[in-house]
Design a protein around this motif. Structure first.
Motif, PDB file in Angstrom:
ATOM      1  N   CYS A   1      -7.769  -8.608  -0.292  1.00 35.46           N
ATOM      2  CA  CYS A   1      -8.405  -8.592  -1.622  1.00 35.46           C
ATOM      3  C   CYS A   1      -8.384  -7.205  -2.262  1.00 35.46           C
ATOM      4  CB  CYS A   1      -9.843  -9.093  -1.526  1.00 35.46           C
ATOM      5  SG  CYS A   1      -9.973 -10.843  -1.130  1.00 35.46           S
ATOM      6  N   LYS A   2      -8.439  -6.152  -1.455  1.00 37.44           N
ATOM      7  CA  LYS A   2      -8.498  -4.786  -1.971  1.00 37.44           C
ATOM      8  C   LYS A   2      -7.125  -4.139  -2.126  1.00 37.44           C
ATOM      9  CE  LYS A   2     -13.036  -3.775  -0.049  1.00 37.44           C
ATOM     10  NZ  LYS A   2     -13.774  -2.994   0.962  1.00 37.44           N
TER      11      LYS A   2
ATOM     12  N   GLU B   1       0.846  -1.184   0.000  1.00 35.70           N
ATOM     13  CA  GLU B   1       0.000   0.000   0.000  1.00 35.70           C
ATOM     14  C   GLU B   1       0.879   1.231   0.000  1.00 35.70           C
ATOM     15  OE1 GLU B   1      -3.122   0.509   2.742  1.00 35.70           O
ATOM     16  OE2 GLU B   1      -4.254  -1.183   1.971  1.00 35.70           O
TER      17      GLU B   1
ATOM     18  N   ASP C   1     -10.636  -9.114   3.535  1.00 33.60           N
ATOM     19  CA  ASP C   1     -11.150  -8.009   2.737  1.00 33.60           C
ATOM     20  C   ASP C   1     -10.022  -7.056   2.331  1.00 33.60           C
ATOM     21  OD1 ASP C   1     -13.348  -6.570   1.527  1.00 33.60           O
ATOM     22  OD2 ASP C   1     -13.142  -5.106   3.144  1.00 33.60           O
ATOM     23  N   LEU C   2      -9.152  -6.709   3.281  1.00 31.46           N
ATOM     24  CA  LEU C   2      -8.020  -5.837   2.962  1.00 31.46           C
ATOM     25  C   LEU C   2      -7.032  -6.503   2.009  1.00 31.46           C
ATOM     26  CD1 LEU C   2      -7.320  -4.088   6.371  1.00 31.46           C
ATOM     27  CD2 LEU C   2      -8.087  -3.032   4.254  1.00 31.46           C
TER      28      LEU C   2
ATOM     29  N   GLU D   1      -3.284  -3.043  -3.269  1.00 30.23           N
ATOM     30  CA  GLU D   1      -2.635  -2.801  -4.568  1.00 30.23           C
ATOM     31  C   GLU D   1      -1.998  -4.089  -5.073  1.00 30.23           C
ATOM     32  OE1 GLU D   1       0.264   0.335  -4.218  1.00 30.23           O
ATOM     33  OE2 GLU D   1      -1.133   1.634  -3.180  1.00 30.23           O
TER      34      GLU D   1
ATOM     35  N   CYS E   1      -0.558  -8.195  -3.396  1.00 29.31           N
ATOM     36  CA  CYS E   1      -0.493  -9.107  -2.263  1.00 29.31           C
ATOM     37  C   CYS E   1       0.653 -10.083  -2.526  1.00 29.31           C
ATOM     38  CB  CYS E   1      -1.811  -9.854  -2.125  1.00 29.31           C
ATOM     39  SG  CYS E   1      -1.872 -10.978  -0.734  1.00 29.31           S
TER      40      CYS E   1
END
Length: 110
Positions: free
Chosen positions: A95-96, A42, A92-93, A98, A100
């Motif tokens: 998946c969202k 991020e 959730d984070l 920039e 992983c």
């Protein structure tokens, strides 16, 4: 389990449970806090996912680099994480994010 993300270069300091500061003598052990092999990117910064046991309610994190700990040169000395995430919130984070990453397991050859 509960979860939190922690930037590279930071470590876990003090830990709190419902009765106050974690007491290793009373619990007869350290709190169970594990860095997973997942991180997200991020704003160009890698954030590693950590898991903590359910009894933990708050975690202090601080920079590892002694130069960052010097009061004359630091911008942030420590941070209190008071809202630990559920597994659903962590997923959730992930998946969202920039990007992983999954840190590869070390083998005998590496």
């Amino acid at each position: 389990m509960k979860y939190f993300f922690l930037s590279e270069g930071w470590s876990v300091g003090r830990v709190w449970e419902f009765g106050g500061l974690w007491n290793e003598a009373a619990w007869r052990r350290k709190p169970d806090i594990q860095q997973t092999n997942l991180c997200i990117l991020e704003n160009g910064e890698r954030l590693w996912l950590y898991s903590v046991e359910e009894a933990v309610i708050m975690v202090e994190v601080k920079p590892i680099d002694p130069a960052l700990s010097n009061p004359a040169s630091r911008s942030i000395g420590n941070v209190m994480l008071k809202r630990l995430m559920t597994a659903e919130q962590a997923i959730d984070l992930l998946c969202k994010a920039e990007a992983c990453f999954n840190k590869p397991e070390r083998t005998e050859e590496s």
